[in-house]
Design a protein around this motif. Structure first.
Motif, mmCIF file in Angstrom:
data_model
loop_
_atom_site.group_PDB
_atom_site.id
_atom_site.type_symbol
_atom_site.label_atom_id
_atom_site.label_comp_id
_atom_site.label_asym_id
_atom_site.label_seq_id
_atom_site.Cartn_x
_atom_site.Cartn_y
_atom_site.Cartn_z
ATOM 1 N N PRO A 80 0.814 -1.220 0.000
ATOM 2 C CA PRO A 80 0.000 0.000 0.000
ATOM 3 C C PRO A 80 0.844 1.264 0.000
ATOM 4 O O PRO A 80 0.433 2.289 -0.545
ATOM 5 C CB PRO A 80 -0.829 -0.128 1.283
ATOM 6 C CG PRO A 80 -0.885 -1.601 1.557
ATOM 7 C CD PRO A 80 0.427 -2.138 1.085
ATOM 8 N N ARG A 81 2.032 1.196 0.588
ATOM 9 C CA ARG A 81 2.905 2.375 0.612
ATOM 10 C C ARG A 81 3.317 2.783 -0.802
ATOM 11 O O ARG A 81 3.545 3.971 -1.076
ATOM 12 C CB ARG A 81 4.131 2.106 1.488
ATOM 13 C CG ARG A 81 4.976 3.332 1.757
ATOM 14 C CD ARG A 81 5.967 3.079 2.869
ATOM 15 N NE ARG A 81 5.285 2.804 4.126
ATOM 16 C CZ ARG A 81 4.810 3.734 4.951
ATOM 17 N NH1 ARG A 81 4.946 5.019 4.620
ATOM 18 N NH2 ARG A 81 4.201 3.397 6.053
ATOM 19 N N GLY A 108 -10.599 2.007 -5.866
ATOM 20 C CA GLY A 108 -10.170 0.881 -5.050
ATOM 21 C C GLY A 108 -11.328 0.016 -4.611
ATOM 22 O O GLY A 108 -12.499 0.317 -4.864
ATOM 23 N N VAL A 109 -10.974 -1.087 -3.961
ATOM 24 C CA VAL A 109 -11.941 -1.991 -3.343
ATOM 25 C C VAL A 109 -11.727 -1.925 -1.836
ATOM 26 O O VAL A 109 -10.668 -1.478 -1.366
ATOM 27 C CB VAL A 109 -11.770 -3.432 -3.868
ATOM 28 C CG1 VAL A 109 -12.131 -3.508 -5.346
ATOM 29 C CG2 VAL A 109 -10.337 -3.932 -3.663
ATOM 30 N N GLN A 147 -6.234 -0.981 3.993
ATOM 31 C CA GLN A 147 -4.772 -0.923 4.080
ATOM 32 C C GLN A 147 -4.258 0.509 3.958
ATOM 33 O O GLN A 147 -3.321 0.902 4.668
ATOM 34 C CB GLN A 147 -4.167 -1.796 2.987
ATOM 35 C CG GLN A 147 -4.445 -3.282 3.183
ATOM 36 C CD GLN A 147 -3.997 -4.111 1.987
ATOM 37 O OE1 GLN A 147 -4.110 -3.685 0.839
ATOM 38 N NE2 GLN A 147 -3.479 -5.294 2.260
ATOM 39 N N LEU A 148 -4.860 1.291 3.066
ATOM 40 C CA LEU A 148 -4.402 2.667 2.878
ATOM 41 C C LEU A 148 -4.687 3.533 4.099
ATOM 42 O O LEU A 148 -3.915 4.437 4.424
ATOM 43 C CB LEU A 148 -5.055 3.278 1.635
ATOM 44 C CG LEU A 148 -4.606 2.689 0.286
ATOM 45 C CD1 LEU A 148 -5.351 3.363 -0.865
ATOM 46 C CD2 LEU A 148 -3.107 2.817 0.094
ATOM 47 N N GLY A 188 -9.846 -2.056 16.624
ATOM 48 C CA GLY A 188 -9.013 -3.252 16.592
ATOM 49 C C GLY A 188 -9.478 -4.303 15.613
ATOM 50 O O GLY A 188 -8.791 -5.301 15.395
ATOM 51 N N VAL A 189 -10.657 -4.102 14.997
ATOM 52 C CA VAL A 189 -11.168 -5.029 13.982
ATOM 53 C C VAL A 189 -11.103 -4.325 12.632
ATOM 54 O O VAL A 189 -11.805 -3.341 12.396
ATOM 55 C CB VAL A 189 -12.617 -5.475 14.279
ATOM 56 C CG1 VAL A 189 -13.125 -6.390 13.169
ATOM 57 C CG2 VAL A 189 -12.681 -6.177 15.625
ATOM 58 N N ALA A 190 -10.245 -4.813 11.754
ATOM 59 C CA ALA A 190 -10.085 -4.187 10.438
ATOM 60 C C ALA A 190 -11.109 -4.699 9.441
ATOM 61 O O ALA A 190 -11.641 -3.938 8.633
ATOM 62 C CB ALA A 190 -8.678 -4.436 9.902
ATOM 63 N N GLU A 191 -11.381 -6.004 9.479
ATOM 64 C CA GLU A 191 -12.331 -6.612 8.547
ATOM 65 C C GLU A 191 -13.027 -7.776 9.233
ATOM 66 O O GLU A 191 -12.499 -8.356 10.195
ATOM 67 C CB GLU A 191 -11.616 -7.119 7.284
ATOM 68 C CG GLU A 191 -11.010 -6.023 6.431
ATOM 69 C CD GLU A 191 -10.199 -6.560 5.274
ATOM 70 O OE1 GLU A 191 -10.516 -6.228 4.121
ATOM 71 O OE2 GLU A 191 -9.240 -7.318 5.528
ATOM 72 N N ALA A 192 -14.196 -8.136 8.725
ATOM 73 C CA ALA A 192 -14.963 -9.239 9.296
ATOM 74 C C ALA A 192 -15.697 -9.983 8.197
ATOM 75 O O ALA A 192 -16.121 -9.380 7.203
ATOM 76 C CB ALA A 192 -15.959 -8.724 10.336
#
Length: 508
Positions: free
Chosen positions: A233-234, A250-251, A257-258, A433-437
C-alpha cells in the motif's frame, strides 16, 4: 439543450475511438511505462492493432493477454477491437490452470504474455489452435510499422470477454459490446466529473471491469492515466505523491490498508476523488476515509460485471447516508422487484434488476447460465429487452436511495431466519481493533445454520468487545456461535476477500 447522457449516445463510437477525444498534445499515459500524449498514443494503438491484424486471424477471433500493467496492457483492450478481434484480458495473478480454463473456454487463437508467464504454462494448458506471443514482440511492434486507422465497428459488435471470479464454479466469460464499453466510459466520466486535468492512478487489474474502466473513463474525459502494479500500500501512497494523482479507484480491502498508513497531509490533499466498488464500505471505514482525505469526494458504487455498474452515491450524501448504495448511474435503470416480477414498495426488500444499454450480451457459449441471469426485463421497465437479475436483495427508501440487504447465495438461514452477513460484519468492524470481518453460515443440527464470525485485526481482546457489542446491537438469532481472530484474510485476484476459500477452511 440535450442532456450529457443524450449527447453521449449521439456521440457513441467504437471503443477504439476513445483516444480521439483527447487533445493531441495533452498527456494520455504516464508513469513507469513512460509518457505519451494523445497523438502519440493513438499512433501506438494503430501500430499494435496492425501487428495483431498481421496474423490474419478470422474476424471475431479471441486474443487473450496475460501481462502486467504497461503500455501493451493499457492498449490491448483497444487494439484487439480495432483489428476486428475480441480481447480476453487475463489477470496477471492467475496461475496456469486458471489460464488454461480461460483459453479453452474462450477458444482463444492467440495469447500475448510476458516470457515468465508463458514459460509457466504446463503441457496441455494451451489449446492446439492457440498461438503464443511474447509481450516484448508486441511492444516492439508499437515502435514502428504500419498502423490501422480507427475501426468502423457497430455498437453491438463484440469487443471483449471478461471472466468473472465468481463465487461458485469456474469463471464465466461476460460478453461486452463496443456500446457497453463506450457508454460505461461516458457514464462514469460524467457522474465523477472527470476532466482533462485529472490524473488517474490505475491500481486495479485491467482484467477487472472496474479496473479497465479506469482507462476508458479517464481517456473519455481527456485526462491522463498512470498504470501501477504495486507491491505494498505504501507504493500507492508514493505514486499519489510522485504523479500528483487526483483520482484513485479501489476496493474495500485496499482502502483498509491505505487508511492504516501515516499519510502526510500534503500528499493526502492531492487526491480529489476516491471511488469504491467490489464491496460495500462500512461506516467506520467511511469515517476513516473522510477524516484522512477530507478534501476528496468519496463515491461509493455498486456494480456487477454482467451490467458493468449499477449505482453510485453522490459525495454530498455520504456523511448522511453512509450505508446507501445510492441511485442509478446514467444509462442504467435499476428496479427493485418481488419474486412475481412486480415492483417492491418503499423499504420492501426485493431483487435488484438492472435494465438498459449497459447490460452485457450474456455469458460466452453458456446458454444455461445466461438464461439464469439474463432474463426479460420486468413489465415496469422503461427499456424492456434483456435485463440482469442480480440475485442481490436490496431495498429502496422513500427518497429513491438503495440499500444492500444481502445476496441469496450468501444468506445465512438459522432457525427459520434469513440473516444478512453484511449486517453482522458491519457491526463487528465498528469495534476498534477489527479491520475486517466475514460472517459465514456453518451447519448446525438444531438451527440449520449457526453464525461463524471471522475477524482480522491486531488486538487479541477484540473478540470480547465484538461479542458485547453484537449482544447490544443485534437480535439473539444473529449472534455468532463462534468467533475466530485471524492475522490475514485470503484475497482473490481482484483484491477482494476470498469468501469461498474462507468457507472451505472454516465452514465446511
Amino acid at each position: 439543450m440535450a442532456s450529457p447522457a443524450s449527447r453521449a449516445i449521439l456521440e457513441m463510437a467504437p471503443i477504439d475511438h476513445v483516444l480521439l477525444r483527447g487533445e493531441p498534445a495533452r498527456p494520455a499515459l504516464d508513469g513507469r511505462s513512460g509518457a505519451q500524449d494523445y497523438a502519440a498514443l493513438e499512433r501506438t494503438l494503430g501500430q499494435l492493432a496492425g501487428w495483431l491484424a498481421g496474423f490474419e486471424l478470422e474476424p471475431g477471433a479471441r486474443v487473450a493477454s496475460w501481462i502486467a500493467k504497461g503500455t501493451v496492457a493499457a492498449l490491448m483492450p483497444l487494439a484487439a477491437p480495432r483489428a476486428g478481434l475480441v480481447h480476453v484480458p487475463i489477470n496477471p495473478l492467475l496461475k496456469h490452470a486458471q489460464v488454461a480454463h480461460i483459453l479453452a473456454d474462450s477458444g482463444a487463437s492467440m495469447l500475448v504474455g510476458s516470457a515468465a508467464r508463458l514459460d509457466s504454462l504446463a503441457p496441455g494448458d494451451v489449446p492446439a489452435a492457440c498461438h503464443l506471443h511474447r509481450e516484448e514482440d508486441a511492444a516492439a511492434a508499437m515502435s514502428g510499422g504500419s498502423g490501422l486507422p480507427p475501426s468502423a465497428a457497430g455498437p453491438d459488435d463484440l469487443a471483449a470477454i471478461l471472466y468473472t471470479s465468481g463465487s461458485t464454479g469456474r469463471p464465466k466469460g461476460v460478453m461486452l459490446s463496443h456500446a457497453n464499453l463506450w457508454l460505461g466510459a461516458a457514464s462514469v466520466a460524467g457522474y465523477l466529473g472527470l476532466s482533462a486535468q485529472d490524473r488517474t492512478l490505475c491500481v486495479l487489474p485491467f482484467s477487472f471491469d472496474y479496473g479497465q474502466n479506469q482507462l476508458f473513463s479517464t481517456w473519455y474525459a481527456g485526462g491522463c492515466v498512470y498504470p501501477l502494479d504495486y507491491l505494498t500500500p505504501r507504493d500507492v501512497m508514493k505514486a499519489v505523491d510522485r504523479w500528483d494523482v487526483t483520482t484513485l479507484a479501489g476496493v474495500p480491502p485496499l482502502w483498509v490498508q491505505l487508511t492504516e498508513l501515516d499519510w502526510p497531509g500534503e500528499v493526502a490533499a492531492k487526491l480529489g476523488r476516491l471511488t469504491n466498488s467490489g464491496g460495500a464500505l462500512t461506516r467506520p471505514l467511511v469515517a476513516r476515509l473522510r477524516a484522512l482525505f477530507p478534501q476528496a469526494d468519496l463515491y461509493p458504487m455498486y456494480g456487477l460485471t454482467e451490467a458493468f455498474r449499477s449505482t453510485f452515491l453522490a459525495p454530498a450524501l455520504v456523511d448522511s447516508h453512509p450505508d446507501s448504495m445510492g441511485a442509478a448511474i446514467p444509462f442504467a435503470e435499476i428496479l427493485v422487484v418481488r419474486p412475481d416480477g412486480s415492483l417492491a414498495e418503499d423499504d420492501e426488500p426485493g431483487e435488484l434488476v438492472h435494465c438498459g444499454p449497459l447490460v452485457a450480451q450474456g455469458y460466452w457459449q453458456d446458454s444455461r447460465r445466461t438464461a439464469e441471469r439474463f432474463r426479460p426485463a420486468p413489465p415496469a421497465s422503461g427499456y424492456g429487452g434483456m435485463a440482469v437479475w442480480s440475485g442481490d436483495t436490496v431495498r429502496r427508501d422513500k427518497d429513491g436511495l438503495l440499500y444492500f440487504v444481502g445476496r441469496d447465495d450468501a444468506m445465512i438461514k438459522s432457525a427459520g431466519n434469513r440473516i444478512s452477513p453484511t449486517e453482522i460484519e458491519e457491526a463487528a468492524v465498528a469495534i476498534d481493533g477489527v479491520a475486517e470481518a466475514v460472517a459465514l453460515g456453518v451447519k448446525d443440527e438444531r438451527l440449520g445454520q449457526a453464525v461463524l464470525l471471522l475477524l482480522r485485526g491486531s488486538d487479541p481482546e477484540a473478540p470480547a468487545a465484538v461479542a458485547a457489542h453484537l449482544k447490544a446491537e443485534l437480535p439473539n438469532f444473529m449472534q455468532p456461535r463462534t468467533m475466530i481472530m485471524l492475522a490475514h484474510f485470503p484475497r482473490n485476484p481482484n483484491g477482494k476477500i476470498d469468501r469461498v476459500a474462507l468457507a472451505k477452511e472454516f465452514a465446511s
